[in-house]
Motif scaffolding. Structure first.
Motif, PDB file in Angstrom:
ATOM      1  N   TYR A 157      10.220   1.971   4.744  1.00  0.00           N
ATOM      2  CA  TYR A 157      10.152   1.328   3.312  1.00  0.00           C
ATOM      3  C   TYR A 157      11.612   1.144   3.008  1.00  0.00           C
ATOM      4  N   PHE A 177       0.993   4.249  -2.766  1.00  0.00           N
ATOM      5  CA  PHE A 177       1.030   5.752  -2.262  1.00  0.00           C
ATOM      6  C   PHE A 177       2.037   6.644  -2.763  1.00  0.00           C
ATOM      7  N   ILE A 178       3.342   6.226  -2.834  1.00  0.00           N
ATOM      8  CA  ILE A 178       4.499   6.599  -3.232  1.00  0.00           C
ATOM      9  C   ILE A 178       4.320   6.802  -4.590  1.00  0.00           C
ATOM     10  N   TYR A 222      11.005   2.589  -2.975  1.00  0.00           N
ATOM     11  CA  TYR A 222      10.617   3.586  -3.057  1.00  0.00           C
ATOM     12  C   TYR A 222      11.278   4.326  -4.178  1.00  0.00           C
ATOM     13  N   LYS A 269       0.883  -1.292   0.128  1.00  0.00           N
ATOM     14  CA  LYS A 269      -0.127  -0.032   0.032  1.00  0.00           C
ATOM     15  C   LYS A 269       0.739   1.327   0.014  1.00  0.00           C
ATOM     16  N   LYS A 270       2.023   1.295   0.738  1.00  0.00           N
ATOM     17  CA  LYS A 270       2.812   2.474   0.936  1.00  0.00           C
ATOM     18  C   LYS A 270       3.614   2.720  -0.405  1.00  0.00           C
ATOM     19  N   TYR A 271       3.817   1.596  -1.443  1.00  0.00           N
ATOM     20  CA  TYR A 271       4.432   1.790  -2.591  1.00  0.00           C
ATOM     21  C   TYR A 271       3.404   2.332  -3.625  1.00  0.00           C
TER      22      TYR A 271
END
Lengths: 327, 263
Positions: free
Chosen positions: B99, B6-7, B104, B2-4
Motif C-alpha cells: 500500500y 480496511f485500514i 495508509y 478496499k485495503k484503505y
C-alpha cells in the motif's frame, strides 16, 4: 531454481559526526561533518526455492541492511538483487505481494484488535478475496494452533502467542519467501521449541523459502540446513550446516573424573579448560592430537567417568565472528 | 481502495477502545468555547448587531464548528507519529507492504478522526443549543453539504500534516514546523473568520489552507449559500490533489535518502 540472487551488493551510509559539548553542537549546525560507514561490502549469494537459510552475524555486521535491501526497504549503492525474478528497487509493490516478513522485535499486528480481525486486515491489504481469507485463516489456525485465543485482543496475548499470530499474519497472502528476523527473541525454551516446530511444519506444508536471522544458535541449528555468516559487512561463510560442523568441529571437549590428579600442562593439542584435581575438562585439537591419544595421556586405568562432546555450535560461530574481526 | 477502507475500519475499531480518553478533549473544548462566548458577549452590544458580516450567534457557531474541526484532527499526534516512524526507522516496516504510506497514514488517521468527529459534533451541537438557544437555518441538503465540506477539510488538514511530518526525512525534527502550521490555522482560521482580517490580508487567506480547512465549512454552517458551497468544494478538491501530490513527491524523495540502521 534461485529465488533470491544477490550479486556484489554494497551499501554505504552517511553518518553525521558531532564533536562533544555545546561548542560541538553549534559547530555541527554551521559546518556539519559526515563520515561514510560501509555497512555492506560486495556481498553475493543465491537462495534456492524451499530452502531454510540462516543469515547470521554479530550486531552491526550488516545483516539487517542486507535484508532491507532484499525486501526493497533500502537501495544498494552497487550490485544487483533479484527476488523471484523481480528487482526490489523497481518492483517494490509487486514484490510485497510475494514476500512475508516477521520482525520479532517489531509488532505488525494491531494490538487492540483480535488476531482474527488482524488476519482479515492483512488479507484485505494483500487484495485477497473474502472467501479465500476465511479459508486461509481456518487453515493457518489449525496449523499454528490458534483456536484458543483467535478472538482475544492481541494486547492480552502472551509473547509466544503473539509471535505465532505475527507469523500467521505474514503468511495470509501465501508468500513465496518468508523473512524471519529473530522470531524467537524473548521467548522461553518451551515456546521457542514450539515456534521452531511450527516454522518447520510451515516450510514442509507450503514449501515456503525461509530466510532466518537469529542470535539464537538453537534456532539456526534446528531449522536451517544452510548458514550464511556476515561480519563487518562482508560475507565470511556460506556453507551447509553439515559442512560447518564437519570442518569446524576439529575440537572435542573431554571431561573426566579421575582416581588421581593428572598433570597435562604443556601437552601439544590440549587446552585445559578446568582443572579441579580429580575433575578435569580439556579441549582436544584433533588436528594435532587424536582423542584416543588424549585419553592415553589421562591414563584409562585412572579414569572413573568420562564424557566426550563436540564444541557447542555457539562457540564455533563465535570463533568465526572473531576470525572475521581480525581479518 | 478496499485495503484503505480496511485500514480505516481497523483504526475505528481500535479507537473505540479509547472512547473515554476523549473526556480530556471535551473539557478543553468546553473551556475554549466558554472563553469565546464571553469574548463575543463583551464585543457585541446586542444580539442583532452585525460586525464584519456576522451576528453574535453566528460568531459563536463559527467558533464551535472550527473547534470541532480542529479537535477532530488532533494533528500533533499524527505529525509526531510520522516523525517517529521516519526517525526511528519504523517506516521501513510500511515500505514493503503493498500500500502507499500516504494512503495508509491518511486512512488510518481518518479512522481515528471518525469517533472524535461524532463525539465532538454531538458535544458542539449541545453546547451551541444551550448557550445560543437557536440553530442556524439549514435545510437537510445544506446540512449534508456542510458535512461534505467538513470531511474534505479533514482530509486536507490530514494531508498537510502528513506533508509536514514527512519533512523529517530531510531535517532532524519536523515538530517545530507542525507548531508553526497549527498556530497559523488556529490563530488565523479557527478563532476569527477571514472577514475579520484587514482587507489586504483577505485575498491571501482565501488562497491559504485556512479557507479550505476551517473557514469554509464553518462559514457554510452559519451562512449557507450554494454559490459559496460550490466555490469551497472546488477549492477543497484542488487542495486535496495538490497536497496529495506534494506528499507523494516528498515521500519519494525522502525514501531514497532513508537510512535505517540496526535490527
Amino acid at each position: 531454481m534461485s529465488v533470491i540472487e544477490v550479486k556484489n551488493i554494497s551499501k554505504t551510509f552517511k553518518v553525521k559526526l558531532k564533536e562533544k559539548g555545546l561548542k560541538g553542537s553549534l559547530k555541527s549546525i554551521v559546518k556539519p561533518k559526515y563520515k561514510k560507514v560501509q555497512a555492506v561490502k560486495n556481498i553475493s549469494f543465491n537462495i534456492e526455492k524451499g530452502e531454510m537459510v540462516a543469515f547470521i552475524g554479530p550486531n552491526g555486521a550488516g545483516k539487517s541492511t542486507t535484508i532491507k535491501m532484499i525486501t526493497s526497504i533500502l537501495y544498494p549503492d552497487k550490485g544487483k538483487i533479484s527476488v523471484l525474478g523481480l528487482n526490489p528497487e523497481k518492483d517494490r509493490k509487486k514484490l510485497a505481494y510475494e514476500i512475508g516478513t516477521v520482525f520479532g522485535q517489531k509488532e505488525q499486528l494491531w494490538t487492540h484488535l483480535t488476531p482474527y480481525d488482524n488476519f482479515k486486515f492483512f488479507g484485505a491489504i494483500y487484495d485477497i478475496p473474502e472467501y479465500q481469507i476465511e479459508k486461509k485463516i481456518n487453515e493457518l489456525k489449525e496449523l499454528f494452533e490458534l483456536d484458543e485465543f483467535i478472538n482475544t485482543p492481541v494486547r492480552n496475548l502472551s509473547l509466544g502467542q503473539r509471535i505465532r499470530c505475527e507469523i500467521v499474519a505474514s503468511l495470509i497472502h501465501e508468500p513465496k519467501i518468508l523473512f524471519l528476523d529473530e522470531p524467537t527473541i524473548g521467548l522461553d525454551p518451551v515456546v521457542k521449541e514450539n515456534i521452531r516446530t511450527l516454522i518447520k511444519r510451515m516450510n514442509k506444508e507450503y514449501k515456503t523459502t525461509v530466510f532466518l536471522t537469529s542470535h539464537d544458535v538453537s534456532d539456526i541449528e534446528k531449522l536451517c540446513k544452510r548458514v550464511i555468516i556476515i561480519n563487518n559487512g562482508q560475507l565470511v561463510l556460506d556453507d551447509t550446516m553439515e559442512n560447518l560442523k564437519y570442518h569446524y568441529l576439529n575440537k572435542k571437549i573431554v571431561e573426566a573424573k579421575m582416581k588421581e590428579p593428572v598433570n597435562l600442562d604443556g601437552k601439544d593439542g590440549l587446552t585445559i579448560l578446568k582443572d579441579r584435581g580429580y575433575n578435569i575438562k580439556i579441549e582436544v585439537d584433533t588436528t594435532k592430537k587424536s582423542v584416543a591419544d588424549a585419553i592415553k595421556l589421562l591414563n584409562p586405568d585412572n579414569i572413573i567417568d568420562i564424557n566426550i562432546s563436540n564444541i557447542p555450535l555457539e562457540n564455533i560461530i563465535s570463533s568465526i565472528y572473531k576470525d572475521g574481526d581480525t581479518k | 481502495m478496499k485495503k484503505y477502507w480496511f485500514i480505516y475500519k481497523s483504526e475505528v475499531m481500535s479507537d473505540l477502545q479509547y472512547i473515554f480518553n476523549l473526556l480530556v478533549g471535551f473539557i478543553s473544548y468546553l473551556i475554549l468555547i466558554y472563553i469565546f462566548l464571553n469574548l463575543w458577549n463583551y464585543m457585541y452590544d446586542d444580539p442583532t448587531q452585525v460586525i464584519n458580516g456576522y451576528t453574535k450567534n453566528q460568531m459563536i457557531w463559527y467558533v464551535i464548528i472550527t473547534e470541532i474541526l480542529w479537535m477532530t484532527v488532533g494533528g500533533r499526534k499524527l505529525c509526531r507519529k510520522i516523525c517517529d516512524d521516519v526517525k526511528g526507522g519504523n517506516i521501513a516496516y510500511n515500505i514493503n507492504k503493498p500500500y502507499s504510506y500516504i494512503g495508509y497514514a491518511l486512512s488510518s488517521h481518518l479512522g481515528g478522526c471518525t469517533v472524535k468527529a461524532i463525539m465532538f459534533t454531538i458535544l458542539g451541537m449541545i453546547t451551541g443549543i444551550i448557550f445560543i438557544g437557536e440553530f442556524p437555518k439549514l435545510t437537510i441538503l445544506s446540512c449534508i453539504m456542510v458535512l461534505i465540506t467538513a470531511l474534505l477539510a479533514t482530509i486536507i488538514n490530514t494531508l498537510l500534516i502528513i506533508f509536514v511530518g514527512l519533512i523529517s526525512f530531510f531535517i532532524e525534527d519536523a515538530n517545530p514546523f507542525y507548531w508553526l502550521y497549527s498556530k497559523f490555522i488556529l490563530v488565523l482560521g479557527t478563532i476569527f473568520p477571514i472577514e475579520y482580517f484587514p482587507s489586504i490580508m483577505q485575498p491571501i487567506l482565501i488562497y491559504s489552507p485556512i479557507y479550505v480547512v476551517s473557514y469554509g465549512p464553518a462559514k457554510l454552517f452559519v451562512d449557507f449559500s450554494w454559490e459559496k458551497c460550490l466555490f469551497i468544494i472546488i477549492a477543497q478538491i484542488a487542495y486535496i490533489i495538490i497536497a496529495y501530490l506534494l506528499c507523494r513527491l516528498l515521500y519519494k524523495k525522502g525514501v531514497k535518502r532513508l537510512n535505517v540502521n540496526g535490527g
